[in-house]
Design a protein around this motif. Sequence first.
Motif, mmCIF file in Angstrom:
data_model
loop_
_atom_site.group_PDB
_atom_site.id
_atom_site.type_symbol
_atom_site.label_atom_id
_atom_site.label_comp_id
_atom_site.label_asym_id
_atom_site.label_seq_id
_atom_site.Cartn_x
_atom_site.Cartn_y
_atom_site.Cartn_z
ATOM 1 N N SER A 1 -9.590 -53.702 -23.922
ATOM 2 C CA SER A 1 -9.495 -52.273 -24.202
ATOM 3 C C SER A 1 -10.881 -51.647 -24.243
ATOM 4 C CB SER A 1 -8.796 -52.041 -25.541
ATOM 5 O OG SER A 1 -8.904 -50.687 -25.908
ATOM 6 N N LYS A 2 -11.010 -50.517 -23.631
ATOM 7 C CA LYS A 2 -12.286 -49.798 -23.650
ATOM 8 C C LYS A 2 -12.283 -48.717 -24.721
ATOM 9 C CE LYS A 2 -13.742 -52.111 -20.123
ATOM 10 N NZ LYS A 2 -14.601 -53.223 -20.331
ATOM 11 N N GLN A 3 -11.192 -48.626 -25.482
ATOM 12 C CA GLN A 3 -11.071 -47.602 -26.513
ATOM 13 C C GLN A 3 -11.452 -48.167 -27.871
ATOM 14 O OE1 GLN A 3 -6.984 -46.523 -26.052
ATOM 15 N NE2 GLN A 3 -7.406 -45.109 -24.379
ATOM 16 N N GLY A 4 -12.664 -47.908 -28.297
ATOM 17 C CA GLY A 4 -13.092 -48.315 -29.625
ATOM 18 C C GLY A 4 -13.327 -49.804 -29.761
ATOM 19 N N ILE A 5 -13.702 -50.191 -30.979
ATOM 20 C CA ILE A 5 -14.009 -51.594 -31.238
ATOM 21 C C ILE A 5 -12.900 -52.291 -32.016
ATOM 22 C CG2 ILE A 5 -16.509 -51.234 -31.172
ATOM 23 C CD1 ILE A 5 -16.451 -51.331 -34.264
ATOM 24 N N ALA A 6 -11.868 -51.553 -32.386
ATOM 25 C CA ALA A 6 -10.784 -52.134 -33.181
ATOM 26 C C ALA A 6 -10.069 -53.227 -32.394
ATOM 27 C CB ALA A 6 -9.789 -51.053 -33.582
ATOM 28 N N THR A 7 -9.629 -54.248 -33.123
ATOM 29 C CA THR A 7 -8.845 -55.315 -32.506
ATOM 30 C C THR A 7 -7.449 -54.770 -32.205
ATOM 31 O OG1 THR A 7 -10.090 -56.925 -33.803
ATOM 32 C CG2 THR A 7 -8.028 -57.685 -32.818
ATOM 33 N N PRO A 8 -6.976 -54.935 -30.968
ATOM 34 C CA PRO A 8 -5.649 -54.422 -30.613
ATOM 35 C C PRO A 8 -4.552 -54.996 -31.516
ATOM 36 C CG PRO A 8 -6.869 -55.053 -28.648
ATOM 37 C CD PRO A 8 -7.666 -55.528 -29.831
ATOM 38 N N LYS A 9 -3.534 -54.172 -31.788
ATOM 39 C CA LYS A 9 -2.437 -54.547 -32.673
ATOM 40 C C LYS A 9 -1.762 -55.842 -32.219
ATOM 41 C CE LYS A 9 1.799 -52.869 -34.745
ATOM 42 N NZ LYS A 9 2.875 -51.919 -34.738
ATOM 43 N N GLN A 10 -1.584 -55.994 -30.919
ATOM 44 C CA GLN A 10 -0.946 -57.201 -30.370
ATOM 45 C C GLN A 10 -1.738 -58.452 -30.763
ATOM 46 O OE1 GLN A 10 -0.293 -56.949 -26.124
ATOM 47 N NE2 GLN A 10 -0.392 -59.154 -25.879
ATOM 48 N N ILE B 1 -3.810 -58.697 -33.408
ATOM 49 C CA ILE B 1 -3.690 -58.850 -34.866
ATOM 50 C C ILE B 1 -2.379 -59.557 -35.211
ATOM 51 C CG2 ILE B 1 -3.365 -57.588 -37.049
ATOM 52 C CD1 ILE B 1 -6.272 -57.656 -36.208
ATOM 53 N N GLU B 2 -1.296 -59.159 -34.564
ATOM 54 C CA GLU B 2 0.004 -59.794 -34.825
ATOM 55 C C GLU B 2 -0.019 -61.270 -34.441
ATOM 56 O OE1 GLU B 2 2.640 -57.209 -32.661
ATOM 57 O OE2 GLU B 2 2.690 -55.726 -34.292
ATOM 58 N N LEU B 3 -0.663 -61.589 -33.333
ATOM 59 C CA LEU B 3 -0.778 -62.991 -32.916
ATOM 60 C C LEU B 3 -1.608 -63.778 -33.929
ATOM 61 C CD1 LEU B 3 -0.239 -65.195 -30.801
ATOM 62 C CD2 LEU B 3 -2.315 -64.440 -29.638
ATOM 63 N N ILE B 4 -2.697 -63.196 -34.402
ATOM 64 C CA ILE B 4 -3.546 -63.859 -35.410
ATOM 65 C C ILE B 4 -2.757 -64.101 -36.694
ATOM 66 C CG2 ILE B 4 -5.573 -63.543 -36.892
ATOM 67 C CD1 ILE B 4 -6.787 -61.975 -34.411
ATOM 68 N N GLU B 5 -1.987 -63.114 -37.124
ATOM 69 C CA GLU B 5 -1.166 -63.272 -38.340
ATOM 70 C C GLU B 5 -0.158 -64.407 -38.172
ATOM 71 O OE1 GLU B 5 0.357 -59.292 -38.667
ATOM 72 O OE2 GLU B 5 -1.270 -58.661 -40.008
ATOM 73 N N ALA B 6 0.501 -64.462 -37.017
ATOM 74 C CA ALA B 6 1.484 -65.529 -36.760
ATOM 75 C C ALA B 6 0.808 -66.898 -36.737
ATOM 76 C CB ALA B 6 2.212 -65.267 -35.443
ATOM 77 N N ARG B 7 -0.356 -66.971 -36.116
ATOM 78 C CA ARG B 7 -1.062 -68.252 -36.040
ATOM 79 C C ARG B 7 -1.643 -68.657 -37.391
ATOM 80 N NH1 ARG B 7 -4.040 -68.236 -30.099
ATOM 81 N NH2 ARG B 7 -2.108 -68.391 -28.889
ATOM 82 N N TYR C 1 -9.714 -73.598 -38.984
ATOM 83 C CA TYR C 1 -8.640 -73.342 -38.017
ATOM 84 C C TYR C 1 -9.069 -72.218 -37.085
ATOM 85 C CZ TYR C 1 -5.147 -76.207 -40.413
ATOM 86 O OH TYR C 1 -4.442 -77.259 -40.948
ATOM 87 N N VAL C 2 -9.085 -72.500 -35.777
ATOM 88 C CA VAL C 2 -9.373 -71.472 -34.784
ATOM 89 C C VAL C 2 -8.027 -70.847 -34.414
ATOM 90 C CG1 VAL C 2 -10.417 -70.913 -32.564
ATOM 91 C CG2 VAL C 2 -11.342 -72.792 -33.948
ATOM 92 N N LEU C 3 -7.890 -69.564 -34.740
ATOM 93 C CA LEU C 3 -6.602 -68.890 -34.610
ATOM 94 C C LEU C 3 -6.407 -68.214 -33.259
ATOM 95 C CD1 LEU C 3 -6.619 -67.263 -38.159
ATOM 96 C CD2 LEU C 3 -5.476 -69.377 -37.461
#
Length: 134
Positions: free
Chosen positions: A102-111, A113-119, A93-95
Amino acid sequence: MTKYAKTSILEIMSLSLKPVEWVGSSLDDLKEFPEEVQQVVGYALYLAQCGEKHDCAKPLKGFKGAGVLEVVEDFDGDTYRAVYTVKLEGVVYVLHTFQKKSKQGIATPKQDIELIEARLKRAKEHHAQNYKTK
């Protein structure tokens, strides 16, 4: 004399590949990526269909284990990501596919992550309805 069925190697290979299911806008979003990035993501997904893992596919932080993976590809100064799961038996499944802005760090933005969790939740529901295990 023994009779053999005529089966091409491509037919045999396609029988052993896991199907790919695209959740939400992930396929349309991928089509907006540069061709070179699409090729890397496509090959990574092909390897996932074969039960293997591309060198640039890493477990996505925040998800337990290695069931949710991300492919990160840099191109022309931009970073592109494709997130998929192999957690659900027999299907890839491609989520989510997106350009990291974002140019701030390599972390995945919270928005994202929330979309990935919902999908991922939608993928689990789809899998339960369409790929019932025997």
